[in-house]
Design an enzyme around this catalytic site. Structure first.
Site, short mmCIF file in Angstrom:
data_model
loop_
_atom_site.label_atom_id
_atom_site.label_comp_id
_atom_site.label_asym_id
_atom_site.label_seq_id
_atom_site.Cartn_x
_atom_site.Cartn_y
_atom_site.Cartn_z
N SER A 95 0.86 -1.19 0.00
CA SER A 95 0.00 0.00 0.00
C SER A 95 0.89 1.23 0.00
O SER A 95 1.57 1.52 0.99
CB SER A 95 -0.91 0.00 1.22
N LYS A 169 -7.46 1.48 -2.80
CA LYS A 169 -7.07 1.05 -1.45
C LYS A 169 -7.26 2.18 -0.45
O LYS A 169 -7.67 1.96 0.69
CB LYS A 169 -5.63 0.56 -1.45
N LYS A 237 -0.38 5.49 8.70
CA LYS A 237 0.31 5.82 7.45
C LYS A 237 -0.68 5.97 6.31
O LYS A 237 -0.61 6.92 5.51
CB LYS A 237 1.35 4.74 7.15
#
Length: 304
Positions: A95, A169, A237
């Protein structure tokens, strides 16, 4: 036979690589900590000393790393971009920011290597059961090459050109993060309002409020088990990347900002390694002495 290099066999990567082996692919693995790859070697994988060695004969390389800088280092610092054979395909299941994915695709195109950004959702249990949701960005030609490989690990869907998988995502992480917060608030409200939160969870099952988050993370909250799964640090994050992407798109996402701040404060209080369902703990901190149930907390530091 398609030869696959799998780079990064941690909590998610190991079961994903295991499913490739079970499907009959020839798999070479690399991991920063080689000992973590030994169970895959026992299943028939070859172990490479370096990422460049892992990809030297690969038709396809799959990466499952922590973030964009780690993939940057893999491609350039550790020689994967130069080491991949011409005509190979690089599939990044990490990711990372969409812009970084596009940069990686351009870098690999200069070496005549195809590229798919293919981040996943479903956690370790989804990786083990080969039921991951896989959001894929890339050309139709590269997707046609990569789809049979991705299908052994879950359900891939091409959502657009390079970078679109990472954007999907981010949308996933918005929904997951906000829903974790909603479940935590709902169960805490039920407890403080005098209802049995376990029975409330049961009552909501099948209704509009039901979700995998309610069923899986809600149960973790009730049991107060915060061993990761998906770590707070990783979701923080992702939330930061979401807010950066929103600014680039001239969007204001107040709910995402709030969840980001909750994860940030939890991480700063030492919870960065907890499961992201531990967002409950930050809400309890802000509403002390309110608490969900009377079970002791199971945390990474005191587990076992």
């Amino acid at each position: 036979m398609t030869r696959i290099a799998f780079l990064g066999v941690g909590l998610m990567g190991a079961p994903m690589a295991s499913n490739l082996l079970a499907a009959g692919f020839e798999v070479t693995v690399w991991n920063r900590t080689p000992a973590k790859a030994q169970p895959l070697v026992a299943q028939g994988a070859q172990l490479a000393d370096t990422p460049a060695a892992a990809v030297a004969q690969a038709d396809v390389a799959v990466a499952m790393l922590s973030d964009g800088p780690a993939v940057d280092d893999l491609l350039e610092g550790q020689g994967v971009a130069n080491g991949l054979p011409e005509g190979a395909l690089f599939i990044d299941c990490s990711s990372i920011p969409p812009a970084t994915a596009r940069q990686h695709a351009e870098r690999l195109a200069a070496h005549k290597v195809g590229y798919l950004d293919a981040p996943v959702s479903g956690g370790p249990s989804g990786a083990e059961s080969a039921s991951l949701a896989i959001m894929v960005g890339g050309s139709e030609v590269d997707y046609a090459r990569g789809e049979p490989i991705l299908a052994t690990m879950g359900t891939p869907t091409r959502v657009g050109s390079v970078g679109a998988g990472q954007t999907a995502k981010l949308a996933n992480q918005v929904i997951v993060g906000l829903t974790i917060g909603a479940v935590a608030e709902g169960l805490l409200l039920a407890e403080q309002g005098g209802a049995d939160p376990a029975k409330v969870k049961q009552a909501l099952t099948g209704g509009f409020a039901d979700s995998k988050i309610l069923q899986i993370h809600g149960q973790r909250m009730l049991e107060r088990t915060f061993i990761p799964g998906g770590a707070v640090s990783v979701h923080l994050k992702d939330m930061a990347t979401i807010l950066d992407a929103a600014r680039d798109a001239r969007l204001t996402l107040p709910l995402s900002q709030t969840v980001h701040d909750l994860f940030r404060d939890l991480a700063e209080r030492g919870g960065d390694g907890y499961d992201h369902s531990a967002l409950l703990l930050e809400l309890e901190q802000r509403n002390a002495p309110a608490r969900l149930g009377d079970k002791p907390d199971r945390l990474p530091a005191n587990d076992g």
